[in-house]
Design a protein around this motif. Structure first.
Motif, PDB file in Angstrom:
ATOM      1  N   SER A  32       0.800  -1.647   0.110  1.00  0.00           N
ATOM      2  CA  SER A  32       0.299  -0.167  -0.219  1.00  0.00           C
ATOM      3  C   SER A  32       0.842   1.288  -0.200  1.00  0.00           C
ATOM      4  O   SER A  32       1.884   1.411  -0.042  1.00  0.00           O
ATOM      5  CB  SER A  32      -1.303  -0.434   1.319  1.00  0.00           C
ATOM      6  N   LEU A  33       0.636   2.512  -0.435  1.00  0.00           N
ATOM      7  CA  LEU A  33       0.913   3.301  -1.256  1.00  0.00           C
ATOM      8  C   LEU A  33       0.630   4.583  -0.411  1.00  0.00           C
ATOM      9  O   LEU A  33      -0.516   4.909  -0.815  1.00  0.00           O
ATOM     10  CB  LEU A  33       1.623   3.721  -2.017  1.00  0.00           C
ATOM     11  N   GLY A  34       1.326   5.925   0.205  1.00  0.00           N
ATOM     12  CA  GLY A  34       0.411   6.745   0.772  1.00  0.00           C
ATOM     13  C   GLY A  34       1.849   8.361   0.357  1.00  0.00           C
ATOM     14  O   GLY A  34       2.811   8.425  -0.388  1.00  0.00           O
ATOM     15  N   TRP A  35       0.969   9.325  -0.093  1.00  0.00           N
ATOM     16  CA  TRP A  35       1.174  10.737   0.084  1.00  0.00           C
ATOM     17  C   TRP A  35       0.527  11.782   1.222  1.00  0.00           C
ATOM     18  O   TRP A  35       0.001  11.031   2.169  1.00  0.00           O
ATOM     19  CB  TRP A  35       0.825  11.175  -0.780  1.00  0.00           C
ATOM     20  N   PHE A  36       1.993  11.460   1.557  1.00  0.00           N
ATOM     21  CA  PHE A  36       2.336  12.715   2.710  1.00  0.00           C
ATOM     22  C   PHE A  36       2.802  14.039   2.709  1.00  0.00           C
ATOM     23  O   PHE A  36       3.434  14.418   1.296  1.00  0.00           O
ATOM     24  CB  PHE A  36       2.736  12.471   4.184  1.00  0.00           C
ATOM     25  N   ILE A  50      -2.877   4.514  -1.403  1.00  0.00           N
ATOM     26  CA  ILE A  50      -4.003   3.394  -2.278  1.00  0.00           C
ATOM     27  C   ILE A  50      -3.668   2.026  -1.493  1.00  0.00           C
ATOM     28  O   ILE A  50      -2.437   2.052  -1.615  1.00  0.00           O
ATOM     29  CB  ILE A  50      -3.583   3.727  -3.669  1.00  0.00           C
ATOM     30  N   SER A  51      -4.229   1.765  -1.584  1.00  0.00           N
ATOM     31  CA  SER A  51      -4.282   0.159  -0.800  1.00  0.00           C
ATOM     32  C   SER A  51      -3.509  -0.615  -1.774  1.00  0.00           C
ATOM     33  O   SER A  51      -3.503  -0.429  -3.188  1.00  0.00           O
ATOM     34  CB  SER A  51      -5.436  -0.299  -0.225  1.00  0.00           C
ATOM     35  N   TRP A  52      -3.121  -2.156  -1.097  1.00  0.00           N
ATOM     36  CA  TRP A  52      -2.962  -2.894  -2.804  1.00  0.00           C
ATOM     37  C   TRP A  52      -3.652  -3.933  -3.523  1.00  0.00           C
ATOM     38  O   TRP A  52      -3.555  -4.181  -4.207  1.00  0.00           O
ATOM     39  CB  TRP A  52      -1.370  -3.969  -2.203  1.00  0.00           C
ATOM     40  N   GLU A  98       4.019   0.480   2.438  1.00  0.00           N
ATOM     41  CA  GLU A  98       3.641   0.270   3.614  1.00  0.00           C
ATOM     42  C   GLU A  98       3.107  -1.597   3.535  1.00  0.00           C
ATOM     43  O   GLU A  98       2.265  -1.687   2.103  1.00  0.00           O
ATOM     44  CB  GLU A  98       2.000   0.524   4.774  1.00  0.00           C
ATOM     45  N   MET A  99       4.203  -2.107   3.408  1.00  0.00           N
ATOM     46  CA  MET A  99       3.918  -3.552   3.171  1.00  0.00           C
ATOM     47  C   MET A  99       3.225  -4.552   4.175  1.00  0.00           C
ATOM     48  O   MET A  99       3.400  -6.043   4.184  1.00  0.00           O
ATOM     49  CB  MET A  99       5.339  -4.303   3.161  1.00  0.00           C
ATOM     50  N   GLY A 100       2.627  -4.921   4.506  1.00  0.00           N
ATOM     51  CA  GLY A 100       1.962  -5.616   6.104  1.00  0.00           C
ATOM     52  C   GLY A 100       0.865  -5.863   5.756  1.00  0.00           C
ATOM     53  O   GLY A 100      -0.089  -6.127   6.951  1.00  0.00           O
ATOM     54  N   GLY A 101      -0.030  -4.987   5.287  1.00  0.00           N
ATOM     55  CA  GLY A 101      -1.448  -4.933   5.394  1.00  0.00           C
ATOM     56  C   GLY A 101      -2.304  -4.774   5.521  1.00  0.00           C
ATOM     57  O   GLY A 101      -3.263  -5.372   5.626  1.00  0.00           O
TER      58      GLY A 101
END
Length: 124
Positions: A32-36, A50-52, A98-101
């Motif tokens: 999952s990826l984010g913008w801050f 956005i989620s994976w 983020e790689m842990g779901g």
């Protein structure tokens, strides 16, 4: 894992800009990826994610309807399309992975890796 954000610049209020974040590493499609963003003198705040699994998107209220997050798994890239930019959107924009779901994608502490950021300056 490395994340590199680019595409920032100086624009006028009302303009559009697209940020990109290129990622290295395996299994990008499962991140999952984010913008801050972080404005001078302020804390880093959530912008979009956005989620994976389903490509579900999340937005801060301040950008909803103006910003769009998307991803291209074939290119290991996440995008942030920004339109109707305002001076208060001025900040350094960071992408994160983020790689842990996790479902808690609006929180900074959720993310495992961060990019260095790209500066967006919106003049009035």
């Amino acid at each position: 894992v490395q994340l590199q954000a680019f595409g920032g610049g100086l624009v006028q209020a009302g303009d559009s800009l697209r940020l990109s974040c290129a990622a290295s590493g395996r299994a990008f499609s499962r991140w999952s990826l984010g913008w801050f963003r972080q404005a001078p003198g302020k804390e880093r705040e959530f912008v979009a994610a956005i989620s994976w699994s389903e490509g579900r998107t999340y937005y801060a209220e301040s950008v909803k309807g103006r910003f769009t997050i998307s991803r291209d798994n074939a290119k290991n890239t996440v995008y942030l399309q920004m339109s109707g930019l305002k001076p208060e959107d001025t900040a350094v924009y960071h992408c994160a992975a983020e790689m842990g779901g996790s479902k808690y994608l609006i929180y900074r502490r959720t993310y495992n890796y961060w990019g260095q950021g790209t500066l967006v300056t919106v003049s009035s």
